[in-house]
Scaffold this active site. Structure first.
Site: not given
Length: 321
Positions: A75-76, A150, A195
């Site tokens: 994802d990074g 986010e 999370s």
């Protein structure tokens, strides 16, 4: 006869991992064999040592005039690809080389099929909403950026909490002592916000989430507001803790007491390419390995009813003959 402009694909990968380099070379071989021109970032070209390629030394223009960005990584890496793609509206297709890889469309074992889809242009494109993030100290705008997943406001020092006042559309909601606050999109609901105890929001839903981090307060539940709302997080001036604002874990700025972080819907979405027809529910089950094996739900019951009806019709036809 005038020559046709070649079809271009920007290939982005994590060159610090040997496996990623091997996969990138295989992807290059498949794409080139199909007649596509592969473009690489200048900072990655030497490590990959591919030929033929087109090299983009200016990252801001790397996604210009390409059909698609194929990202090989977790994802990074896909968030990095989104940074390149967003100014130009270029779709991003992620092939997962990481762990969960929730933004990825495919796993590395599916590489050949993904290349076939790219060559045939049979992928679809989803637009994912983004966040616009402005940081003020007094009346001065000291930082402005955006986020796909986010924006998080976190304490800068382990030993000190933050004291924050949260507002929705200019109206105060609550004041918390906390480790921080996460403001997320539906796309980011399965990342940091998840999370931290936030809800999973289907990507078709347009909304903005706010999730407190370890808040010392009775009312500190995650909230979900309209995409037209503006959320504000202000570090209480009388408090001595300093904070840091992170966007997608990639762009950051330190903020002093009294700073105000305003988050609203971004003007420009990120476009994600999809090569599978799987629903978001199926993706959740696969990515989180949710326990559904053996479940006899509505689909199974419907199939059984249809099979029983067919058997009855067949038996009736045999009796008539």
């Amino acid at each position: 006869m005038e020559e046709r402009e070649p079809r271009r694909v920007l290939l982005v990968t994590h060159t610090g991992r040997d496996h990623a380099v091997e996969v990138a070379r295989e992807a290059h071989r498949l794409l080139t064999a199909a007649g596509l021109l592969v473009r690489l970032l200048g900072e990655e070209a030497d490590a990959l040592a591919l030929d033929p390629v087109e090299i983009a030394n200016d990252p801001e223009k790397a996604a210009l005039d390409v059909e698609l960005i194929i990202v090989l990584g977790g994802d990074g890496s896909i968030l990095r690809g989104a940074e390149l793609a967003r100014p130009h509206g270029t779709p991003v297709l992620g092939v997962n080389l990481g762990h969960v890889g929730f933004l990825a469309e495919a796993e590395v074992d599916d590489l050949e099929r993904i290349v076939d889809v790219v060559v045939a242009r049979t992928f679809t494109v989803e637009e994912r909403m983004t966040l616009a993030v402005d940081v003020f100290v007094g009346d001065d705008l000291i930082f402005d950026t955006w986020a796909l997943n986010e924006a998080s406001v976190e304490k800068a020092a382990r030993e000190r909490m933050l004291e924050v006042m949260v507002e929705v559309d200019g109206r105060p909601l609550s004041r918390w002592g906390c480790d921080g606050v996460v403001v997320a999109t539906p796309t980011g609901s399965t990342a940091y916000a998840f999370s931290a105890g936030g809800p999973i929001v289907w990507p078709e839903v347009e909304a903005i989430l706010m999730v407190p981090l370890s808040a010392h307060a009775l009312f500190s539940r995650p909230i979900v507001v309209a995409p037209s709302s503006q959320l504000s997080v202000e570090l209480v001036a009388a408090w001595h803790g300093r904070g840091v604002v992170w966007c997608d874990g990639r762009r950051m700025v330190e903020v002093p007491p009294g700073a105000r972080i305003q988050v609203r819907r971004g003007k420009h979405p990120v476009r994600l390419a999809r090569a599978h027809e799987a629903s978001f529910t199926d993706r959740l089950v696969a990515k989180f390995d949710l326990p559904v094996l053996g479940w006899r739900g509505t689909a199974a019951a419907r199939n059984e009813r249809n099979a029983a009806a067919r058997r009855q019709r067949d038996e009736g036809s045999q009796e008539e003959t």
